[in-house]
Design a protein around this motif. Structure first.
Motif, mmCIF file in Angstrom:
data_model
loop_
_atom_site.group_PDB
_atom_site.id
_atom_site.type_symbol
_atom_site.label_atom_id
_atom_site.label_comp_id
_atom_site.label_asym_id
_atom_site.label_seq_id
_atom_site.Cartn_x
_atom_site.Cartn_y
_atom_site.Cartn_z
ATOM 1 N N GLU A 84 20.863 -29.681 -37.552
ATOM 2 C CA GLU A 84 20.744 -31.106 -37.215
ATOM 3 C C GLU A 84 19.273 -31.551 -37.230
ATOM 4 O OE1 GLU A 84 24.844 -31.521 -34.583
ATOM 5 O OE2 GLU A 84 22.990 -31.009 -33.544
ATOM 6 N N GLY A 104 18.324 -32.041 -40.693
ATOM 7 C CA GLY A 104 18.890 -33.315 -41.148
ATOM 8 C C GLY A 104 17.939 -34.463 -40.829
ATOM 9 N N GLU A 105 17.418 -34.483 -39.596
ATOM 10 C CA GLU A 105 16.456 -35.520 -39.219
ATOM 11 C C GLU A 105 15.197 -35.431 -40.072
ATOM 12 O OE1 GLU A 105 15.477 -35.812 -34.940
ATOM 13 O OE2 GLU A 105 17.499 -34.997 -34.667
ATOM 14 N N THR A 162 18.666 -37.060 -43.563
ATOM 15 C CA THR A 162 19.979 -36.717 -44.101
ATOM 16 C C THR A 162 20.982 -36.640 -42.950
ATOM 17 O OG1 THR A 162 18.958 -35.459 -45.905
ATOM 18 C CG2 THR A 162 21.222 -34.862 -45.339
ATOM 19 N N SER A 163 22.105 -37.344 -43.087
ATOM 20 C CA SER A 163 23.140 -37.240 -42.049
ATOM 21 C C SER A 163 23.867 -35.918 -42.228
ATOM 22 C CB SER A 163 24.174 -38.353 -42.171
ATOM 23 O OG SER A 163 23.535 -39.586 -42.280
ATOM 24 N N GLU A 193 26.956 -33.142 -40.635
ATOM 25 C CA GLU A 193 28.083 -32.868 -39.761
ATOM 26 C C GLU A 193 28.352 -31.376 -39.884
ATOM 27 O OE1 GLU A 193 31.261 -36.005 -40.191
ATOM 28 O OE2 GLU A 193 32.461 -34.162 -40.098
ATOM 29 N N TYR A 215 26.856 -33.167 -45.688
ATOM 30 C CA TYR A 215 25.588 -33.888 -45.572
ATOM 31 C C TYR A 215 25.477 -34.987 -46.618
ATOM 32 C CZ TYR A 215 24.063 -31.031 -49.505
ATOM 33 O OH TYR A 215 23.956 -30.440 -50.734
ATOM 34 N N ASN A 224 20.139 -40.263 -46.678
ATOM 35 C CA ASN A 224 20.157 -41.703 -46.379
ATOM 36 C C ASN A 224 19.140 -42.463 -47.242
ATOM 37 O OD1 ASN A 224 22.071 -41.448 -44.211
ATOM 38 N ND2 ASN A 224 20.412 -40.523 -43.046
#
Ligand code: 1MF
Length: 183
Positions: free
Chosen positions: A149, A152-153, A157-158, A160, A180, A183
């Protein structure tokens, strides 16, 4: 683990809850040292005791603390002297995950007491990969969720993350599915 890890826990707790709470956690964990040294290797038990004590003092599940810590670690190391190492390891989430073993190999050259985990990722489709996590250590899977996660930040990038297999339940490693999207 290297003291850097315990220092990061200290930093996270102090940032969010203040110095007084950190002192409580340290005392509950029966940590005698005043300050951790980044480059000294401490028994893993010290880290586990800190997480347990934090769980008690903050009234949060240990898994939540480990997950938050994983997320924090990505920022902490990027900003705290390992920025170059992090930058060398990729410009996207899947690329970074592919390069994690190489990252640890680089650290291990200078710090022989490192016991690096090993990560193996496999691309399933454009927005999905699986990540196998092998570690000498037990019980750190929730931290890995937080690490992904945090990445991702870092890469806007989102993500899950779903755990698909668990060493605790007899699998030979922990396995995560990562969905993923940039964004
Ligand atoms: O054995 C270790 O002490 C150890 C410490 C930290 C092994 C691995 C790690 C990093 N890892 C922690 C959770 C997994 C532990 C395990 O399963 O055994 C996180 C890996 C990771 C995943 C996703 C994204 C980034 C990640 O980490 C980047 C990273 C990894 C290691 C370091 C820095 C950034 C590092 C650098 C110096 C170290 C120790 C770790 O030691 C020092 C520090 C200062 C002076 C001398 C040595």
């Amino acid at each position: 683990m290297y003291g850097l890890v315990n220092k990061a826990i200290e930093q996270m707790v102090c940032d969010r809850f203040g110095e007084e709470t950190w002192q409580k956690i340290k005392s509950k964990a029966e940590i005698e040292v005043n300050a951790f040294t980044s480059m000294e290797a401490y028994p893993d038990d010290v880290t586990h005791r800190l997480v347990k004590a934090a769980s008690h003092v903050l009234d949060l599940p240990s898994a939540d603390i480990m997950r938050a810590f994983g997320e924090f670690w990505v920022k902490f190391t990027s900003e705290g002297g390992y920025g170059e190492l992090m930058e060398m390891s990729g410009d996207t989430l899947p690329e970074f995950l592919q390069n994690l073993d190489q990252l640890h190999a680089r650290v291990g050259v200078s710090f022989p007491q490192l016991q690096p985990p090993s990560f193996e990722s496999e691309q399933i489709d454009e927005e999905t990969l699986t990540l196998d996590y092998h570690s000498h250590r037990e019980g750190l899977a929730p931290m890995v969720v937080g690490l992904i996660e945090g990445l991702g930040e870092r890469f806007n990038t989102s993500v899950e993350v779903t755990q698909r297999a668990s060493k605790d339940e007899g699998s030979d490693c922990d396995r995560f599915e990562v969905r993923y999207k940039r964004n």
